[in-house]
Design an enzyme around this catalytic site. Sequence first.
Site, mmCIF file in Angstrom:
data_model
loop_
_atom_site.group_PDB
_atom_site.id
_atom_site.type_symbol
_atom_site.label_atom_id
_atom_site.label_comp_id
_atom_site.label_asym_id
_atom_site.label_seq_id
_atom_site.Cartn_x
_atom_site.Cartn_y
_atom_site.Cartn_z
ATOM 1 N N GLU A 1 33.843 -58.575 79.238
ATOM 2 C CA GLU A 1 34.840 -59.650 79.182
ATOM 3 C C GLU A 1 34.929 -60.245 77.783
ATOM 4 O OE1 GLU A 1 36.399 -63.503 81.707
ATOM 5 O OE2 GLU A 1 35.063 -62.040 82.616
ATOM 6 N N SER B 1 37.521 -62.567 87.914
ATOM 7 C CA SER B 1 37.280 -61.535 86.893
ATOM 8 C C SER B 1 35.823 -61.087 86.892
ATOM 9 C CB SER B 1 37.696 -62.036 85.505
ATOM 10 O OG SER B 1 37.003 -63.214 85.158
ATOM 11 N N GLU C 1 27.842 -78.407 84.630
ATOM 12 C CA GLU C 1 29.125 -78.015 84.032
ATOM 13 C C GLU C 1 29.069 -78.094 82.515
ATOM 14 O OE1 GLU C 1 31.387 -75.960 85.522
ATOM 15 O OE2 GLU C 1 31.285 -77.500 87.071
ATOM 16 N N GLY D 1 43.001 -67.469 89.050
ATOM 17 C CA GLY D 1 43.448 -68.645 88.324
ATOM 18 C C GLY D 1 42.948 -69.959 88.888
ATOM 19 N N ASP E 1 28.825 -66.679 85.677
ATOM 20 C CA ASP E 1 29.723 -66.122 86.686
ATOM 21 C C ASP E 1 29.278 -64.732 87.131
ATOM 22 O OD1 ASP E 1 31.043 -68.433 86.134
ATOM 23 O OD2 ASP E 1 32.747 -67.495 85.135
ATOM 24 N N THR F 1 27.123 -76.614 80.717
ATOM 25 C CA THR F 1 25.726 -76.514 80.272
ATOM 26 C C THR F 1 25.350 -75.082 79.925
ATOM 27 O OG1 THR F 1 25.140 -76.391 82.617
ATOM 28 C CG2 THR F 1 24.852 -78.520 81.548
#
Length: 383
Positions: free
Chosen positions: A162, A130, A34, A124, A174, A36
């Site tokens: 994005e 996304s 996380e 959310g 992601d 990172t």
Amino acid sequence: MSLKNLTHALFTERFGYAPTLTIQAPGRVNLIGEHTDYNDGFVLPCAIDYQTVIACAKRDDRQIRVIAADYEGQQDQFSLDSPIVSHPDQRWSDYVRGVIKHLQQRNADFGGADLVISGNVPQGAGLSSSASLEVAVGQAMQALYALPLDGVALALNGQEAENQFVGCNCGIMDQLISALGEKDHALLIDCRTLETRAVSVPEDIAVVIINSNVKRGLVDSEYNTRREQCEEAARFFGVKALRDVSPDLFFPIQHELDPIVAKRARHVISENDRTLAAADALAAGDMKLMGKLMAESHVSMRDDFEITVPPIDRLVEIVKSVIGDRGGVRMTGGGFGGCIVALMPLALVEPVRAAVAREYPLQTNGLKETFYVCKASEGAGTC
């Protein structure tokens, strides 16, 4: 009705003919690693069986027509021959427009298309709805026009859309896991080189995501502050990113750093080591060690990176009290609310669900969780 059937029916109803292709791209959850990614480090996400689905077909002109089934069937239309700019009031449209615009910059050799989009990735919740949308749109255009773009290129294209078109700062994790995910595997990603290694998830282990339903305040400003603190630490050590600082280098001189900056750096440096160890533990089916590493990750996020909140900590404790050393649990995502992720034997899913439903509202003044049981799933492709 399945997402595929829903998008096909709406496509035929609104456009008057049948789609020729259906594409899916999944959401994701990060098992460990996380904050990172923007430090050029390591992450261990898996794609989940919640996805964005697009029914699509080529057009014989230069128009893009797109319908969002989940936004009351709103429609957008724009030309590939005019500058692609933000939509005045449909934010969802900007993700589509941004992906198409950046695809043009990579490879202008494609024509128009009709697209109908629907998805079930919770929005959310930090599960990358996304990125799933961006990769799905890119994959649809790639498949319709046989564009010479692999999964990494489609992921980078989505990230650029994005960052530069939508205006949200994000790392590459992601989009990359949405594009490259493998069924029943997590993916160890080197965020500097974009090299990946598939890591098998034991078949009797469930991936459980629990949304705390804590509204995530401060997340943007605090995220930017954490990035600046990490960059300050990297400058202190004279390196490009904290990825390049080993524990042996850090610990003897951490006292020379500003105390807050030292805490932030300590999290990132130790988290990189934990993530590499976790990939090996998971591959070996060593859930006791995996659980220990996930627990250490959570403590580090709580105490050194300071991004958890009390309801999240309570949720982790409740789950841990049920699964013991047979799995692992920690906060996942940017912090200040959002979700926890847990790995546990399938037999413990219902006991955990019951314990959380009973204890979480009592310990948090009435908050109620949302519980998702997932499987590590394949990345973007036809469906």
